[in-house]
Write a protein that holds these residues in place. Structure first.
Motif, short mmCIF file in Angstrom:
data_model
loop_
_atom_site.label_atom_id
_atom_site.label_comp_id
_atom_site.label_asym_id
_atom_site.label_seq_id
_atom_site.Cartn_x
_atom_site.Cartn_y
_atom_site.Cartn_z
N ALA A 12 0.86 -1.33 0.25
CA ALA A 12 -0.15 -0.50 0.31
C ALA A 12 0.83 1.22 0.10
O ALA A 12 1.76 1.44 0.59
N ARG A 62 -7.23 -8.05 4.37
CA ARG A 62 -6.60 -8.07 3.33
C ARG A 62 -6.34 -8.06 2.13
O ARG A 62 -5.36 -7.36 1.30
N ASP A 84 -8.21 5.17 8.74
CA ASP A 84 -7.68 4.99 7.26
C ASP A 84 -7.64 3.60 7.42
O ASP A 84 -8.83 2.45 7.76
N TRP A 85 -7.68 3.22 5.73
CA TRP A 85 -8.46 2.35 5.00
C TRP A 85 -7.58 1.93 3.83
O TRP A 85 -6.13 2.61 3.51
N LEU A 86 -7.48 1.30 3.23
CA LEU A 86 -7.27 0.02 1.63
C LEU A 86 -7.52 0.26 0.93
O LEU A 86 -8.90 -0.33 1.49
N ARG A 107 -3.84 3.25 0.90
CA ARG A 107 -3.59 3.51 2.13
C ARG A 107 -4.32 5.08 2.08
O ARG A 107 -3.48 5.88 1.92
#
Length: 163
Positions: A12, A62, A84-86, A107
């Motif tokens: 990421a 993930r 936060d996230w992906l 990210r």
């Protein structure tokens, strides 16, 4: 993984306006009095009725083996509560297959959101939290008539993990 399937890892990248540009826009806070400009989300919701809602996702992890695109509209996604996230993305294409060479993971910090360009392939949101609420802006029928998914596991024997 079975011998016919392989796992590919995507690191990421930190999110910037510049590195996300092939996929859409990264939008960050600005002052209330700032006039409309290129840093604002350039939306295309002209092919239907816009839908703005909060979706609750749980235990996403993930890993993924499918990626989706919407060709009739832009889409905006952002997390609530500053989490936060992906996301994994590949740029829009004429092909019914995403371009693996241009696929990247990002990210997204909890104080910004993304606008996906029309046709951008995307897998996610993904995260390590127990649950995350996301706001989502798309068309009211996006998930019924504008939802094309490519299955990497079935077609290429691939599964991806975002690191």
């Amino acid at each position: 993984m079975t011998p016919s399937h392989s796992l590919q890892r995507l690191s990421a990248q930190p999110m910037t306006r510049e590195n996300f540009q092939p996929y859409g826009q990264f939008i960050t806070p600005s002052t209330d009095s700032k006039p409309y400009g290129n840093d604002d989300a350039q939306l295309d919701l002209s092919n239907g009725t816009p839908r703005f809602y909060i979706m609750r996702l749980q235990q996403r992890g993930r890993t993924f083996h499918t990626i989706t695109r919407h060709q009739r509209c832009t889409q905006c996604l952002g997390s609530l509560e500053g989490k936060d996230w992906l996301i994994a993305v590949s740029p829009p294409s004429e092909s019914n297959r995403p371009d693996l060479e241009q696929m990247k993971a990002f990210r997204i910090p909890g104080n910004g959101f993304i606008k996906l360009a029309r046709g951008t392939w995307h897998a996610g949101p993904y995260f390590d939290h127990e649950a995350v609420d996301f706001y989502n802006l798309e068309l009211s029928d996006t998930n019924e008539i504008d939802y094309f998914t490519h299955n990497f596991r079935e077609i290429e024997g691939l599964t991806f993990e975002i690191l």
